[in-house]
Design an enzyme around this catalytic site. Structure first.
Site, PDB file in Angstrom:
ATOM      1  CE1 TYR A 106      23.788   9.676  19.075  1.00  0.00           C
ATOM      2  CE2 TYR A 106      22.888   8.336  17.290  1.00  0.00           C
ATOM      3  CZ  TYR A 106      22.782   8.854  18.567  1.00  0.00           C
ATOM      4  OH  TYR A 106      21.701   8.544  19.344  1.00  0.00           O
ATOM      5  CG  MET A 111      20.706   1.007  19.269  1.00  0.00           C
ATOM      6  SD  MET A 111      21.850   0.102  18.232  1.00  0.00           S
ATOM      7  CE  MET A 111      20.747  -1.070  17.443  1.00  0.00           C
ATOM      8  CB  SER A 140      14.860   4.430  20.620  1.00  0.00           C
ATOM      9  OG  SER A 140      15.180   5.662  21.237  1.00  0.00           O
ATOM     10  CE1 TYR A 155      17.142   7.251  27.296  1.00  0.00           C
ATOM     11  CE2 TYR A 155      16.611   7.723  25.008  1.00  0.00           C
ATOM     12  CZ  TYR A 155      17.480   7.210  25.952  1.00  0.00           C
ATOM     13  OH  TYR A 155      18.667   6.668  25.563  1.00  0.00           O
ATOM     14  CB  THR A 184      16.608   4.055  29.205  1.00  0.00           C
ATOM     15  OG1 THR A 184      16.310   3.096  28.184  1.00  0.00           O
ATOM     16  CG2 THR A 184      18.105   4.293  29.250  1.00  0.00           C
TER      17      THR A 184
HETATM   18  C1  LIG Z   1      23.448   4.772  18.118  1.00  0.00           C
HETATM   19  C2  LIG Z   1      22.909   4.292  19.431  1.00  0.00           C
HETATM   20  C3  LIG Z   1      21.749   4.845  19.922  1.00  0.00           C
HETATM   21  C4  LIG Z   1      21.227   4.402  21.126  1.00  0.00           C
HETATM   22  N1  LIG Z   1      20.036   4.911  21.537  1.00  0.00           N
HETATM   23  C5  LIG Z   1      19.483   4.421  22.674  1.00  0.00           C
HETATM   24  C6  LIG Z   1      18.198   4.860  23.073  1.00  0.00           C
HETATM   25  O1  LIG Z   1      17.568   5.664  22.400  1.00  0.00           O
HETATM   26  N2  LIG Z   1      17.685   4.343  24.213  1.00  0.00           N
HETATM   27  C7  LIG Z   1      18.360   3.426  24.981  1.00  0.00           C
HETATM   28  O2  LIG Z   1      17.851   2.981  26.007  1.00  0.00           O
HETATM   29  N3  LIG Z   1      19.575   2.989  24.610  1.00  0.00           N
HETATM   30  C8  LIG Z   1      20.138   3.445  23.474  1.00  0.00           C
HETATM   31  N4  LIG Z   1      21.355   2.973  23.086  1.00  0.00           N
HETATM   32  C9  LIG Z   1      22.020   1.903  23.876  1.00  0.00           C
HETATM   33  C10 LIG Z   1      21.602   0.524  23.363  1.00  0.00           C
HETATM   34  O3  LIG Z   1      20.245   0.260  23.663  1.00  0.00           O
HETATM   35  C11 LIG Z   1      22.429  -0.612  23.972  1.00  0.00           C
HETATM   36  O4  LIG Z   1      22.397  -0.500  25.372  1.00  0.00           O
HETATM   37  C12 LIG Z   1      23.881  -0.640  23.504  1.00  0.00           C
HETATM   38  O5  LIG Z   1      23.988  -0.217  22.166  1.00  0.00           O
HETATM   39  C13 LIG Z   1      24.438  -2.038  23.648  1.00  0.00           C
HETATM   40  O6  LIG Z   1      25.788  -2.075  23.349  1.00  0.00           O
HETATM   41  P1  LIG Z   1      26.377  -2.551  21.931  1.00  0.00           P
HETATM   42  O7  LIG Z   1      26.107  -1.451  20.968  1.00  0.00           O
HETATM   43  O8  LIG Z   1      27.824  -2.734  22.234  1.00  0.00           O
HETATM   44  O9  LIG Z   1      25.684  -3.844  21.546  1.00  0.00           O
HETATM   45  C14 LIG Z   1      21.913   3.410  21.877  1.00  0.00           C
HETATM   46  C15 LIG Z   1      23.091   2.871  21.387  1.00  0.00           C
HETATM   47  C16 LIG Z   1      23.601   3.300  20.175  1.00  0.00           C
HETATM   48  C17 LIG Z   1      24.861   2.657  19.647  1.00  0.00           C
END
Ligand SMILES: Cc1cc2nc3c(=O)[nH]c(=O)nc-3n(C[C@H](O)[C@H](O)[C@H](O)COP(=O)(O)O)c2cc1C
Length: 361
Positions: free
Chosen positions: A34, A88, A116, A140, A166
């Site tokens: 995930y 995240m 998040s 969200y 987001t």
């Molecule tokens: C496991 C995971 C969960 C994420 N959950 C969210 C989230 O809840 N809200 C959000 O805006 N972005 C979420 N993202 C995106 C991250 O905020 C971010 O844009 C992205 O991880 C950046 O890229 P990188 O992992 O290559 O540094 C998530 C990313 C990952 C890897």
């Protein structure tokens, strides 16, 4: 199931990429998939990382770099690094105290932590764990507009200093790894709490789609709180121009870590056009594929005013909780300090296009 593995000697870890294999040993397979995964063929997942590495520096010499400042500024406030922890979801997948460990580590390093909506712990728990930390709440739209508004108001009351909305998840990207691994999201108090709201038919992120997000919604959300609203998930210069003209405090150039629309432009490639379109009217943060302090410096040279780091910090959290995140941030600090000194620049504020060779192909 999570296996029993011996504690890791954090001092022996010298680059962010070393955390992922350590995290994999400590996480359930489906949870690892995930976090690691992107969408569809994961074309953008690889390109996000590669696009930073295509740029070449042109260092200046004889500039006296006995002292360099690795700090940054977000929303007018100084930070220990020019880096924030990206929002995240479900950090309990990495550590039982997920977001609480992470926010404390960010506070120790003096960097912003973005919580998040899909967190494993409530926003109030995280605030109590690190009352003085620079905390932002990622929004969200879940359930009804009414419920989403209560989340924004709770975040405002709990001392969060920005709402990071987001905008790139109207629906979830096609994530094959999750389908194959049978990934099931653990309990998420803010999302699940929507069920208790009497005006809500049902909760969950599918409501983003039901409610619809538009520029009108952004204006509505801005009226819910005195906090600055940042739009996360901008890739088009035209969208950046609209945001800047609307007086949005900041945008985050992001493709959601390549988890939404595959074959989207890598963020390093989208950044210059967005910087030009925003023309200094709004802060410009960027995330996606940042794995080295040198990537951070490249982002600033291309005109970013802040950087967010995602997966590497998730892996560090899974490796050793808050201590792992602190170690990851210490590595980034050292890389940024050395990179600045070798570029001949006193701080990230001194970086611009003249630090980079021509146009990266
Ligand atoms: C496991 C995971 C969960 C994420 N959950 C969210 C989230 O809840 N809200 C959000 O805006 N972005 C979420 N993202 C995106 C991250 O905020 C971010 O844009 C992205 O991880 C950046 O890229 P990188 O992992 O290559 O540094 C998530 C990313 C990952 C890897």
């Amino acid at each position: 199931m999570t296996q029993l593995v011996s504690p890791v000697d954090l001092a022996s870890i010298v680059s962010l990429d070393e955390f992922e294999p350590l995290a994999r040993e400590r996480m359930a397979t489906s949870a690892h998939e995930y976090v690691a995964g992107g969408s569809w063929d994961e074309v953008t997942l690889a390109e996000n990382v590669e696009a930073w590495r295509r740029h070449r520096f042109v260092p200046r010499v004889l500039t006296d770099v006995r002292s360099v400042d690795a700090g940054g500024t977000f929303l007018g406030r100084r930070a220990g690094l020019p880096v924030a922890m990206a929002p995240m979801a479900a950090q309990a997948l990495a550590h039982p105290d997920g977001e609480v460990e992470a926010v404390r580590a960010c506070a120790a390093a003096g960097i912003p932590f973005c919580l998040s909506t899909s967190s494993s712990r409530t926003l109030e728990d995280v605030a109590t764990a690190a009352p003085d930390a620079e905390r932002w709440f990622q929004l969200y739209l879940v359930a009804s507009a009414h419920y989403s508004r209560t989340l924004v108001e709770r975040a405002t009351d709990a001392g969060y200093r920005a709402i990071v909305l987001t905008v790139d998840l109207p629906v979830l990207g096609y994530r094959e790894r999750d389908r194959r691994a049978g990934f099931v999201m653990p309990p998420l108090p803010h999302v699940d709490g929507a069920m208790a709201d009497r005006r809500t038919r049902y909760g969950g992120l599918e409501q983003q789609h039901e409610l619809g997000l538009s520029w009108a919604t952004v204006e509505q959300i801005r009226r819910w709180t005195p906090l600055p609203v940042i739009l996360k998930g901008i890739l088009s210069s035209e969208d950046a121009r609209i945001a800047a003209e609307a007086g949005i405090a900041g945008i985050c150039v992001s493709n959601h870590g390549a988890r939404q629309l595959d074959r989207s432009i890598p963020t390093a490639d989208a950044l210059p056009g967005i910087v030009a379109a925003a023309a200094g009217r709004t802060e410009i943060w960027v995330d996606g594929g940042i794995r080295r302090g040198l990537d951070v410096l490249t982002a600033f040279a291309l005109g970013a005013t802040g950087v967010m780091v995602g997966r590497p910090l998730y892996w560090a959290l899974a490796t050793a909780g808050g201590a792992g995140v602190e170690r990851a941030l210490a590595i980034l600090r050292e890389e940024i300090e050395l990179g600045l000194a070798l570029l001949g620049a006193p701080s990230v504020d001194a970086l611009d296009r003249s630090c980079l060779a021509g146009r990266a192909g």
